[in-house]
Motif scaffolding. Structure first.
Motif, mmCIF file in Angstrom:
data_model
loop_
_atom_site.group_PDB
_atom_site.id
_atom_site.type_symbol
_atom_site.label_atom_id
_atom_site.label_comp_id
_atom_site.label_asym_id
_atom_site.label_seq_id
_atom_site.Cartn_x
_atom_site.Cartn_y
_atom_site.Cartn_z
ATOM 1 N N MET A 40 -60.998 39.051 2.300
ATOM 2 C CA MET A 40 -60.934 38.084 3.378
ATOM 3 C C MET A 40 -61.757 36.833 3.055
ATOM 4 O O MET A 40 -61.372 35.741 3.409
ATOM 5 C CB MET A 40 -61.428 38.732 4.676
ATOM 6 N N ARG B 66 -69.459 41.906 11.611
ATOM 7 C CA ARG B 66 -68.222 42.226 10.878
ATOM 8 C C ARG B 66 -67.001 41.974 11.750
ATOM 9 O O ARG B 66 -66.004 41.395 11.303
ATOM 10 C CB ARG B 66 -68.248 43.678 10.390
ATOM 11 N N LYS B 67 -67.093 42.375 13.009
ATOM 12 C CA LYS B 67 -65.981 42.164 13.945
ATOM 13 C C LYS B 67 -65.742 40.671 14.157
ATOM 14 O O LYS B 67 -64.589 40.217 14.172
ATOM 15 C CB LYS B 67 -66.284 42.865 15.274
ATOM 16 N N GLU C 12 -63.940 39.303 11.178
ATOM 17 C CA GLU C 12 -62.538 39.735 11.189
ATOM 18 C C GLU C 12 -61.739 38.934 12.213
ATOM 19 O O GLU C 12 -60.614 38.507 11.947
ATOM 20 C CB GLU C 12 -62.441 41.223 11.515
ATOM 21 N N ARG D 181 -58.089 36.186 12.702
ATOM 22 C CA ARG D 181 -57.070 36.186 13.763
ATOM 23 C C ARG D 181 -56.989 34.837 14.462
ATOM 24 O O ARG D 181 -55.902 34.352 14.773
ATOM 25 C CB ARG D 181 -57.357 37.284 14.780
#
Length: 185
Positions: free
Chosen positions: A1, A123-124, A127, A131
């Protein structure tokens, strides 16, 4: 990523690591550290946060005050169980050199510094930045997208800090989205 991160987004992640470990002495990197790095960004993320009155110096001081546990070496508490902290410091410095107890924080193993991890919230947030970039029809992740990822979890320490600082989180979301889309046009 991370290969999709722009130079400014990578700089934010690097600065969050430095702020967490070197400046604040924390054992993890959380969304609050990302927020601290984002407020220092020159792009849409930093502009949107600063427009709401957020300041890096004040935020850093607030994170230092609200850190769990406070100072791990409490001289008074140690004295009640028969430990003289000043004597321990002197002995340590005699054996290992001046400033031995002032080593940079972080995890160590056999004298080597180990990686300080991102916690679940950070981390979320990272991520979710992907999105948000995709939803804004971008094929890269900029610092603004990282901010949107940080703001996504309404229960995160970063959002709590913003709210208790009087920052209108919805206004920040709206402004950073406007700035991201206007820069791309």
């Amino acid at each position: 990523m991370f290969e999709r991160f722009t130079k400014d987004a990578r700089a934010v992640v690097t600065l969050a690591q430095q702020e967490a470990v070197q400046e604040l002495g924390h054992q993890h990197i959380g969304p609050e550290h990302l927020l601290l790095a984002l407020v220092q960004d020159d792009g849409p993320a930093g502009r949107a946060l600063r427009a709401q009155g957020l300041d890096a110096r004040e935020l850093r001081a607030r994170l230092a005050r609200t850190a769990a546990g406070g100072d791990p070496l409490d001289p008074e508490a140690l004295r009640t169980i028969g430990i003289d902290l000043d004597a321990v410091r002197r002995a340590t410095e005699e054996a290992f050199g001046e400033g031995a107890l002032d080593a940079p924080p972080g995890r160590w193993r056999r004298g080597k510094r180990m990686h300080v991890p991102f916690n679940k919230g950070a981390r979320k947030a990272l991520e979710l930045s992907l999105r948000h970039a995709i939803s804004l029809k971008r094929n890269h992740i900029g610092a603004g997208h990282v901010l949107l990822g940080v703001l996504h979890d309404r229960d995160s320490p970063a959002v709590w800090i913003l709210k208790t600082s009087g920052v209108d989180v919805h206004a920040v979301r709206t402004e950073v989205t406007r700035l991201i889309t206007s820069e791309a046009a």
